[in-house]
Write a protein that holds these residues in place. Structure first.
Motif, PDB file in Angstrom:
ATOM      1  N   GLU A 103       9.313   9.620   5.465  1.00 24.47           N
ATOM      2  CA  GLU A 103       8.203  10.379   4.905  1.00 24.47           C
ATOM      3  C   GLU A 103       8.439  10.555   3.420  1.00 24.47           C
ATOM      4  O   GLU A 103       9.525  10.947   2.987  1.00 24.47           O
ATOM      5  CB  GLU A 103       8.098  11.764   5.573  1.00 24.47           C
ATOM      6  CG  GLU A 103       7.774  11.695   7.057  1.00 24.47           C
ATOM      7  CD  GLU A 103       6.397  11.110   7.312  1.00 24.47           C
ATOM      8  OE1 GLU A 103       5.587  11.047   6.385  1.00 24.47           O
ATOM      9  OE2 GLU A 103       6.141  10.700   8.459  1.00 24.47           O
TER      10      GLU A 103
ATOM     11  N   GLY B 135      10.297   6.669  10.692  1.00 21.57           N
ATOM     12  CA  GLY B 135      10.561   8.064  10.374  1.00 21.57           C
ATOM     13  C   GLY B 135      10.746   8.354   8.917  1.00 21.57           C
ATOM     14  O   GLY B 135      11.382   9.326   8.533  1.00 21.57           O
TER      15      GLY B 135
ATOM     16  N   SER C 221       7.603   4.299  14.705  1.00 25.29           N
ATOM     17  CA  SER C 221       7.768   4.538  13.276  1.00 25.29           C
ATOM     18  C   SER C 221       9.219   4.730  12.928  1.00 25.29           C
ATOM     19  O   SER C 221      10.011   5.276  13.678  1.00 25.29           O
ATOM     20  CB  SER C 221       6.974   5.775  12.863  1.00 25.29           C
ATOM     21  OG  SER C 221       7.283   6.148  11.554  1.00 25.29           O
TER      22      SER C 221
ATOM     23  N   SER D 296      15.144  12.734  12.275  1.00 29.94           N
ATOM     24  CA  SER D 296      13.985  13.099  13.075  1.00 29.94           C
ATOM     25  C   SER D 296      14.155  14.497  13.645  1.00 29.94           C
ATOM     26  O   SER D 296      15.268  14.925  13.954  1.00 29.94           O
ATOM     27  CB  SER D 296      13.803  12.084  14.210  1.00 29.94           C
ATOM     28  OG  SER D 296      12.772  12.485  15.058  1.00 29.94           O
TER      29      SER D 296
ATOM     30  N   PRO E 276       4.026   5.425   9.363  1.00 31.11           N
ATOM     31  CA  PRO E 276       4.613   6.675   9.876  1.00 31.11           C
ATOM     32  C   PRO E 276       3.800   7.304  10.989  1.00 31.11           C
ATOM     33  O   PRO E 276       4.305   8.149  11.720  1.00 31.11           O
ATOM     34  CB  PRO E 276       4.639   7.587   8.640  1.00 31.11           C
ATOM     35  CG  PRO E 276       3.532   7.085   7.786  1.00 31.11           C
ATOM     36  CD  PRO E 276       3.478   5.588   8.008  1.00 31.11           C
TER      37      PRO E 276
ATOM     38  N   ARG F 220       5.473   2.839   0.931  1.00 32.60           N
ATOM     39  CA  ARG F 220       6.408   2.756   2.051  1.00 32.60           C
ATOM     40  C   ARG F 220       6.392   1.362   2.687  1.00 32.60           C
ATOM     41  O   ARG F 220       7.444   0.783   2.995  1.00 32.60           O
ATOM     42  CB  ARG F 220       6.037   3.826   3.073  1.00 32.60           C
ATOM     43  CG  ARG F 220       6.747   3.697   4.429  1.00 32.60           C
ATOM     44  CD  ARG F 220       5.973   4.470   5.491  1.00 32.60           C
ATOM     45  NE  ARG F 220       6.628   4.347   6.786  1.00 32.60           N
ATOM     46  CZ  ARG F 220       7.421   5.265   7.293  1.00 32.60           C
ATOM     47  NH1 ARG F 220       7.676   6.364   6.626  1.00 32.60           N
ATOM     48  NH2 ARG F 220       7.985   5.099   8.481  1.00 32.60           N
TER      49      ARG F 220
ATOM     50  N   ILE G 196       1.858   5.853   1.550  1.00 32.51           N
ATOM     51  CA  ILE G 196       2.143   5.001   2.708  1.00 32.51           C
ATOM     52  C   ILE G 196       2.182   3.531   2.299  1.00 32.51           C
ATOM     53  O   ILE G 196       2.994   2.751   2.820  1.00 32.51           O
ATOM     54  CB  ILE G 196       1.097   5.251   3.807  1.00 32.51           C
ATOM     55  CG1 ILE G 196       1.348   6.636   4.436  1.00 32.51           C
ATOM     56  CG2 ILE G 196       1.133   4.169   4.879  1.00 32.51           C
ATOM     57  CD1 ILE G 196       0.352   7.021   5.495  1.00 32.51           C
TER      58      ILE G 196
ATOM     59  N   TYR H 216       6.001  -0.125  10.523  1.00 30.19           N
ATOM     60  CA  TYR H 216       6.376   0.570   9.292  1.00 30.19           C
ATOM     61  C   TYR H 216       5.492   1.783   9.009  1.00 30.19           C
ATOM     62  O   TYR H 216       5.798   2.576   8.131  1.00 30.19           O
ATOM     63  CB  TYR H 216       6.299  -0.379   8.088  1.00 30.19           C
ATOM     64  CG  TYR H 216       7.210  -1.589   8.190  1.00 30.19           C
ATOM     65  CD1 TYR H 216       8.335  -1.588   9.021  1.00 30.19           C
ATOM     66  CD2 TYR H 216       6.953  -2.747   7.457  1.00 30.19           C
ATOM     67  CE1 TYR H 216       9.153  -2.689   9.121  1.00 30.19           C
ATOM     68  CE2 TYR H 216       7.780  -3.853   7.539  1.00 30.19           C
ATOM     69  CZ  TYR H 216       8.871  -3.822   8.381  1.00 30.19           C
ATOM     70  OH  TYR H 216       9.690  -4.916   8.464  1.00 30.19           O
TER      71      TYR H 216
END
Length: 556
Positions: free
Chosen positions: A488, A486, A484, A495, A479, A463, A460, A477
């Motif tokens: 992963e 989206g 979010s 989604s 998740p 990310r 994360i 930002y």
């Protein structure tokens, strides 16, 4: 009933039990009450002593007195309307005294409003937090003092919304954590209660800590260029008591060559500990060979572990192959996810650990095994043994020294250090400096449960750096927060709630794949605001490949 019953004198068909002032008479199966011998007899409501208090209260709607019968059916007491009024009045006063004592004792900001949103309770903590005096606000509508759009207590009152530990910023200079609950009476909301804890200082300190930690990490990396660290446990971050206790035990293991069993959930860093123990125990050039027992098919496990001679089976390498045990000679064999090892292989591994000898698949020459075993698992080996899926003798052979690595949710104090470490690492790797870290992001990280532990936190954090194209990390930002994007595992995905086309037309496989690919690319471009270079990086393709796909799929 929790009620103190007054003494009585009972006359039943002329029989008296005492000489108390209150008198109960029974005539023709009915009970009557008199204050004295000469007073007028008053008909009474009859109740049993185990009836509810609500039943007692309702009895006074039509009667001035109530006779209480014991478990033998005899009158035990008589309660009059004045007595019950006095009892209820005293009970209310006592409850009010307790309520006031609780409110005066707490340091928190507590607000209570009624069903009309009028303030009924306003503590000293609320006065200090919002600089509004109690005498000014009590009895007034709460929206007369605060913006109704920022009042979570109104959402609780009107919609029954319950809040626990929610981060909130009622003013630009104020940060609080909110708990709120509606007040129910007769299945109807008659008010709401909210408590607010001031965390402004923590937020400010967090910002300062972030800036200071970033600078410290930068300086540490600069210093690391000029010296070689000799402590293999420096890679394990965290100052919590639980992780430091585990590190302390792991350091002790480094002085011997005993077999070690590392226990812990997925993502807690079992292999990092194994590598640190290896580096602290073995020579600098000693091999560290890792094998994931859950990733190798059972049919190939033996050849992977022991190796094979040339021509041992169809499809084998003509030169033969060394096994993991042979590659680990003079070093460490790390058996990751050992709980997933096939049962038939457990017998053979146990034999090697006992005799320190083995044969390659298809081989006739005995090979001496010279390696140390460090095993790790996230499974409950005791449960597997009861199910007959893990050998008890192998368990005791592996469990000479055991280390339990605590999950991240049990050491939240390490989240800040780990987050800053990963932020600094990824910002330098991607050459993307971070100028601002929103305080509410850290609050979300601290409240999150972290089922994936440190691996998930690292993922994360990467990310966040990837999305922070302007150097600012925002809550959106994340998740697991509202709004979010989206993403992963650093892959942009469609989604799961994407509307499905209501079309029964069957297209060719290539056309279906093109439509799906088009949706992915279009969504990725929206997320990165049309930046094709960023889009290509996230999708894991080159910019030239992205341009070719855009042209072929007709995406403008």
């Amino acid at each position: 009933m929790a009620f103190s019953l007054p003494p009585v004198k009972v006359i039943m068909n002329g029989w008296q039990t005492s000489n108390e002032e209150h008198i109960i008479e029974q005539k023709n199966g009915e009970f009557f009450y008199r204050l004295s011998e000469k007073a007028i007899a008053i008909p009474c409501k009859v109740m049993k002593e185990d009836d509810s208090f609500d039943t007692l209260i309702q009895s006074f709607n039509r009667h001035d007195a109530v006779v209480i019968l014991d478990n033998k059916g005899l009158p035990a007491a008589c309660i009059t309307a004045p007595q019950i009024v006095e009892f209820l009045h005293n009970a209310f006063k006592q409850l009010e005294a307790f309520y006031e004592a609780v409110i005066q004792t707490t340091d928190a900001s507590i607000t209570v409003i009624d069903e009309h949103a009028r303030v009924r309770t306003w503590t000293e903590g609320a006065e200090k937090l919002f600089t509004v005096k109690k005498q000014e606000i009590v009895g007034q509508h709460i929206s007369d003092f605060f913006d109704p759009n920022k009042l979570e207590i109104l959402q609780t009152l009107y919609k029954g919304k319950r809040i626990t530990g929610q981060y909130h910023q009622p003013r630009s200079d104020l940060f609080v954590l909110i708990n709120s609950n509606p007040v129910y009476f007769n299945n109807r909301i008659i008010g709401a209660v909210v408590s607010e804890t001031d965390v402004t200082n923590q937020v400010v300190l967090n910002e300062k800590l972030f800036n200071m930690t970033t600078e410290v990490h930068r300086l540490e990396q600069e210093v690391a260029k000029y010296k070689d660290s000799s402590d293999p446990f420096n890679s394990i971050k965290g100052k919590s008591t639980s992780i430091q206790r585990t590190v302390h035990l792991a350091r002790k293991v480094c002085s011997v060559k005993s077999t070690v069993l590392i226990l812990g959930e997925s993502g807690v860093g079992k292999e990092v500990f194994a590598k640190a123990i290896h580096d602290g125990s073995e020579e600098p050039n000693a091999p560290f060979i890792s094998i994931n027992c859950g990733a190798i098919p059972a049919s190939l496990f033996e050849s992977e572990l022991f190796g094979y001679e040339r021509g041992a089976f169809s499809g084998a390498d003509i030169k033969g192959k060394k096994g993991k045990i042979e590659l680990a000679k003079g070093g460490t064999l790390f058996l990751d996810e050992v709980g997933e090892m096939p049962l038939e292989m457990q017998v053979k591994l146990l034999r090697v650990l006992q005799e320190r000898k083995y044969y390659r698949v298809g081989g006739e020459k005995e090979i001496i095994a010279d390696f140390r075993v460090i095993a790790a698992t996230n499974r409950d080996l005791h449960e597997l043994m009861q199910e007959g899926r893990f050998r008890e003798d192998l368990y005791y052979r592996l469990n000479v020294v055991s280390l339990h690595i605590p999950p991240l949710r049990e050491r939240h104090e390490d989240i800040i250090e780990l987050t800053h470490f990963f932020l600094n690492d990824f910002s330098q790797r991607y050459q993307r400096p971070i100028y601002e870290f929103s305080p509410d992001v850290m609050q979300e990280l601290l409240r999150y449960h972290w089922p994936g532990n440190i691996r998930e936190l690292r993922n994360i954090t990467e990310r966040l750096v990837v999305f922070a194209t302007d150097g600012v990390i925002r809550k959106d930002y994340l998740p697991f927060s509202a709004g979010s994007a989206g993403l992963e595992n650093n892959n942009i995905m469609i989604s799961s709630n994407t509307p499905k086309e209501k079309d029964d037309t069957i297209l060719s496989l290539q056309e279906e794949m093109d439509q799906y690919e088009k949706k992915i690319i279009e969504r990725a471009l929206r997320i990165v605001d049309g930046n094709k270079l960023e889009c290509a990086k996230h999708l894991g393709i080159t910019r030239a490949t992205l341009y070719n796909r855009l042209k072929r799929l007709g995406i403008k």
